[in-house]
Design an enzyme around this catalytic site. Structure first.
Site, short mmCIF file in Angstrom:
data_model
loop_
_atom_site.label_atom_id
_atom_site.label_comp_id
_atom_site.label_asym_id
_atom_site.label_seq_id
_atom_site.Cartn_x
_atom_site.Cartn_y
_atom_site.Cartn_z
N ASP A 166 -0.36 68.63 28.98
CA ASP A 166 -1.64 68.07 28.53
C ASP A 166 -2.61 69.12 28.01
OD1 ASP A 166 -1.99 69.23 31.03
OD2 ASP A 166 -3.46 67.77 31.70
N GLU A 167 -2.13 70.31 27.68
CA GLU A 167 -3.00 71.38 27.20
C GLU A 167 -2.32 72.14 26.07
OE1 GLU A 167 -5.17 73.81 30.37
OE2 GLU A 167 -3.43 73.05 31.47
#
Length: 206
Positions: free
Chosen positions: A112-113
């Site tokens: 998610d990054e």
């Protein structure tokens, strides 16, 4: 030319992705992001840990990594939902696909990054802060979940900036802003400073 680096992180990723899936693909009406909720293990068997929590759940002191029984003691009305990893992988890929529309230098840091090197392409979209807002809004409008974006000249400061006030925000932390924006923060907010290291540093300052 000064480098331009973005760090982009999804706000409460598993919880947000679960909320979007339930709202837009299963016809649900309850938004998990607006109630005390969390993604975790099997609540019926009372085992597992909290993988992601809503902002309201956080106000009860619920933390990522906490066992489910402790979380329910802190917030008896906490809504627990099981993880759906295959769905989260699809959301992650859709998220990364949008980032690649803005630069071909995308470094995935986790599910998610990601870090974006915008040095060569940012001028195509506007000044760095305006470009970051465009990306943030693009993700929210197309995919239904929010992100925070940190803008700086290197990855460390961009990562620090993206962890400032959430959700759905853009923050800058250029080297010239360190004294104003970073020095007032507790040492525990520094990137890579975990609980054990933070305790040692706090002890050294006494």
């Amino acid at each position: 030319m000064e480098s331009i680096v973005f760090h982009i992180g999804v706000n409460s990723a598993f919880l947000s992705w679960e909320a979007v899936y339930r709202l837009f693909h299963r016809g649900g009406t309850l938004d998990l992001r607006e109630i005390p909720s969390a993604v975790g293990g099997d609540a019926s068997l009372r085992h597992g840990i909290i993988l992601a929590k809503s902002i309201l759940a956080k106000t009860y002191g619920i933390k990522t990594g906490q066992i489910l029984s402790e979380a329910k003691q802190k917030c008896p009305n906490l809504m627990l939902v099981p993880p759906n990893y295959s769905q989260y992988e699809q959301c992650s890929e859709a998220f990364l696909d949008i980032l690649r529309e803005y630069t071909d230098v995308v470094e995935q840091y986790s599910v998610d990054e990601a870090f974006l090197d915008m040095t060569a392409s940012c001028h195509l979209f506007g000044i760095p802060e305006e470009t970051a807002v465009q990306i943030k809004d693009h993700i929210r409008d197309e995919l239904g979940f929010t992100v925070n974006i940190g803008v700086s000249s290197n990855k460390l400061l961009a990562k620090m900036a993206s962890d400032f006030h959430k959700p759905d925000m853009v923050h800058t932390l250029y080297p010239r802003e360190i004294r104003e924006k970073m020095w007032p923060l507790p040492v525990s907010e520094l990137f890579f400073v975990g609980r054990a290291t933070a305790k040692k540093l706090f002890d050294m300052s006494e």
